[in-house]
Design a protein around this motif. Structure first.
Motif, PDB file in Angstrom:
ATOM      1  N   GLN A 148     -10.196 -16.829   0.906  1.00  0.00           N
ATOM      2  CA  GLN A 148      -9.612 -17.960   0.164  1.00  0.00           C
ATOM      3  C   GLN A 148     -10.692 -18.852  -0.456  1.00  0.00           C
ATOM      4  O   GLN A 148     -10.383 -19.776  -1.213  1.00  0.00           O
ATOM      5  N   LEU A 149     -11.968 -18.615  -0.093  1.00  0.00           N
ATOM      6  CA  LEU A 149     -13.018 -19.574  -0.435  1.00  0.00           C
ATOM      7  C   LEU A 149     -13.273 -19.726  -1.933  1.00  0.00           C
ATOM      8  O   LEU A 149     -13.414 -20.851  -2.429  1.00  0.00           O
TER       9      LEU A 149
ATOM     10  N   GLN B 243     -18.095 -21.127  11.585  1.00  0.00           N
ATOM     11  CA  GLN B 243     -17.048 -20.115  11.703  1.00  0.00           C
ATOM     12  C   GLN B 243     -16.296 -20.277  13.018  1.00  0.00           C
ATOM     13  O   GLN B 243     -16.726 -20.997  13.923  1.00  0.00           O
TER      14      GLN B 243
ATOM     15  N   VAL C 281     -18.902 -24.638   3.402  1.00  0.00           N
ATOM     16  CA  VAL C 281     -18.752 -23.888   4.647  1.00  0.00           C
ATOM     17  C   VAL C 281     -19.840 -24.348   5.604  1.00  0.00           C
ATOM     18  O   VAL C 281     -21.016 -24.404   5.231  1.00  0.00           O
TER      19      VAL C 281
ATOM     20  N   ALA D  15      -9.309 -18.447   5.919  1.00  0.00           N
ATOM     21  CA  ALA D  15      -9.838 -17.089   5.760  1.00  0.00           C
ATOM     22  C   ALA D  15     -10.899 -17.101   4.660  1.00  0.00           C
ATOM     23  O   ALA D  15     -10.731 -17.768   3.632  1.00  0.00           O
ATOM     24  N   ALA D  16     -11.992 -16.329   4.855  1.00  0.00           N
ATOM     25  CA  ALA D  16     -13.101 -16.326   3.891  1.00  0.00           C
ATOM     26  C   ALA D  16     -12.624 -15.905   2.495  1.00  0.00           C
ATOM     27  O   ALA D  16     -13.160 -16.385   1.479  1.00  0.00           O
TER      28      ALA D  16
ATOM     29  N   CYS E  91     -14.868 -25.333   7.253  1.00  0.00           N
ATOM     30  CA  CYS E  91     -15.308 -26.069   6.059  1.00  0.00           C
ATOM     31  C   CYS E  91     -15.139 -27.571   6.252  1.00  0.00           C
ATOM     32  O   CYS E  91     -14.313 -28.021   7.052  1.00  0.00           O
TER      33      CYS E  91
ATOM     34  N   ASP F  15     -12.058 -17.018  10.887  1.00  0.00           N
ATOM     35  CA  ASP F  15     -11.996 -18.051   9.840  1.00  0.00           C
ATOM     36  C   ASP F  15     -13.378 -18.643   9.590  1.00  0.00           C
ATOM     37  O   ASP F  15     -14.219 -18.690  10.495  1.00  0.00           O
ATOM     38  N   VAL F  16     -13.578 -19.138   8.352  1.00  0.00           N
ATOM     39  CA  VAL F  16     -14.738 -19.996   8.121  1.00  0.00           C
ATOM     40  C   VAL F  16     -14.317 -21.447   8.369  1.00  0.00           C
ATOM     41  O   VAL F  16     -13.143 -21.804   8.209  1.00  0.00           O
TER      42      VAL F  16
ATOM     43  N   THR G 154     -10.198 -24.829   8.842  1.00  0.00           N
ATOM     44  CA  THR G 154     -10.576 -23.418   8.959  1.00  0.00           C
ATOM     45  C   THR G 154      -9.646 -22.606   8.072  1.00  0.00           C
ATOM     46  O   THR G 154      -8.458 -22.908   7.941  1.00  0.00           O
TER      47      THR G 154
END
Lengths: 321, 321
Positions: A277-278, A293, A290, A274-275, A156, A153-154, A272
């Protein structure tokens, strides 16, 4: 007005105690009755603010009313819940109509902005303190917990950090407000006195974010809560942490960063996700940044631009006494 | 143990914070999550108890834990609700492990007896005070309100009154406890420190009683609340009011009656119901007594055996300062 009439006028009859979509019975009986829509849990959280500890003793009543409710409602945002109602237990040194009017107006302004209704409470005599319990509806299976962060995950945050903490030396008169330009003062005081619970973002993140909370103790401490609950390591790139511009202007870059990392009272969300979804998330919420991670391991690692762990001492949340 | 560990040990990890049929997430995230069964409202009520005002300053911690939760849960009984969870905001002058252990044990004993789970809270430093918010499930259309009393109903109470108020002069050392027989002391102290929320009766009365509340301010004052909300007159036969035997033994018949009429802190239920419902009700709850009736008019009338209105001065609820 006698004591009973004052309380009736400024609380029971106030704007914030009227209506409410899922409030079927408000103040006046042994209990209030709230409707939690089908497919939802009832989310509940309690916060206490004590004069001289959680806010300065000379706090203006309107601002205090705003802040009291915002701090509690932020916990609903952090779960992705929709606000329904709140109760207020307030202990007052004396019943002062001017003070009550301003406090009630501040409470009502924040209640309206959050879509939450005063449904009960208690007024007692004693040193100034408020306990707010907020209730909301959280959709089953889509509630934002601290425990779901996944490796990869990222990490944020919902906006710039450190402004509320940077306001504290002004509130304590350690830095003279009259020597500070209004363009710096205003965003700091606004961040401290009128934090905006991130309700729209919390609701957007339902079923998308894997873990979330609101930043009240400070970014590093709160990321530690996610790391512990999720049994992962959160790596934070120090250079990516968004620092309030006004905080840096007032205190300098290093102290501004310290406020952002450990000052507390931000009431932004850390989460957090999933990338993948960004992109749609940042189109709708452009302030989201962001900052790191999720990795295998434990605890929080703060990294410099070379990827080296930064050792720093942080005082954490600062009380007023 | 440090401060954090003490709070964790005596609250988060305590017996009263475990399990709970409708608690899907307990302490530890931004909010707790409760499940309100379909066809039910979420009933919510908040009560604050302040040391020296609502209980004596030297109150034993175990008994205080019991009483704090009982007083709040009684509001759920008065609505006919089934308890689910509660939050506790406690302000403590210092963290004393012995005191916390006893308080937590008293809280847990009452929580188990009421079937309610600690789901959140806040601990702050300051003069001793507790705010409890209770949450329960109240069946739609069958909730017991103050506003439904009907002309022709009988007025009932769930048991003898005045014992808790009669304990107050003992707690204040105005009457020496060592000069008082244990057979008198015990029921008075029990009534004061461990009132039993009338949950089973409240649930039995769903869809049967037309109006109900719990007696906290004193019988006459609380009947006044029903009269006002229902726009009726409640006539009380003074000779039918059940007075605690121990209260009369300690204080004499006249003062015992005064405690029963206006002393407060009883946490029995007062309710109005059609006379036809009485026989099965009293078979199941033999302590229930008829004390009067609902008439057209307003307010509360206290009548002597000749049916004449009794004029009496009542001091009402007595604070500890």
């Amino acid at each position: 007005m006698n004591e009973f009439e004052l309380i009736q006028h400024f609380f029971t009859d106030s704007a914030c105690a009227q209506g409410g979509e899922n409030v079927s019975l408000g103040i006046g009986d042994d209990c209030a009755l709230l409707q939690v829509p089908a497919g939802h849990s009832c989310a509940v959280s309690t916060d206490t603010l004590v004069s001289g500890i959680h806010f300065p003793e000379n706090a203006p009543a309107f601002l205090l009313g705003q802040r009291t409710l915002a701090v509690a409602t932020s916990d609903l945002a952090a779960m992705g819940a929709t606000p329904i109602g709140f109760t207020l237990a307030i202990t007052l040194p004396q019943l002062d109509a001017t003070w009550l009017q301003a406090f009630s107006a501040g409470l009502s302004a924040m209640a309206q902005s959050c879509g939450i209704t005063l449904v009960g409470g208690d007024t007692t005599r004693g040193p100034l303190a408020m306990t707010v319990t907020v209730l909301g509806a959280a959709p089953l299976q889509q509630t934002l917990l601290r425990s779901g962060a996944q490796v990869g995950d990222v990490l944020c945050v919902s906006g710039p950090l450190g402004a509320a903490a940077a306001a504290v030396p002004l509130l304590l008169d350690e830095i003279k407000a009259q020597d500070t330009p209004a363009a710096i003062l205003q965003p700091l005081f606004d961040a401290y006195w009128s934090p905006q619970p991130q309700l729209a973002l919390g609701q957007y993140l339902r079923g998308k974010a894997h873990a979330a909370l609101d930043i009240s103790d400070g970014l590093l401490a709160d990321c530690g809560h996610i790391a512990k609950a999720s049994k992962v390591c959160l790596q934070i790139q120090q250079s990516q942490v968004p620092v309030s511009v006004a905080a840096s202007q007032l205190l300098g870059a290093a102290a501004g960063l310290k406020c952002a990392l450990s000052g507390g009272d931000d009431y932004h969300l850390a989460f957090t996700i999933a990338a993948a979804q960004l992109a749609p998330l940042q189109r709708q919420f452009p302030a989201v940044q962001v900052i790191g991670q999720v990795c295998a391991g434990e605890g929080v690692q703060l990294l410099d631009q070379a990827g080296q762990s930064v050792t720093q001492s942080y005082s954490g949340y600062r009380h007023f006494n």
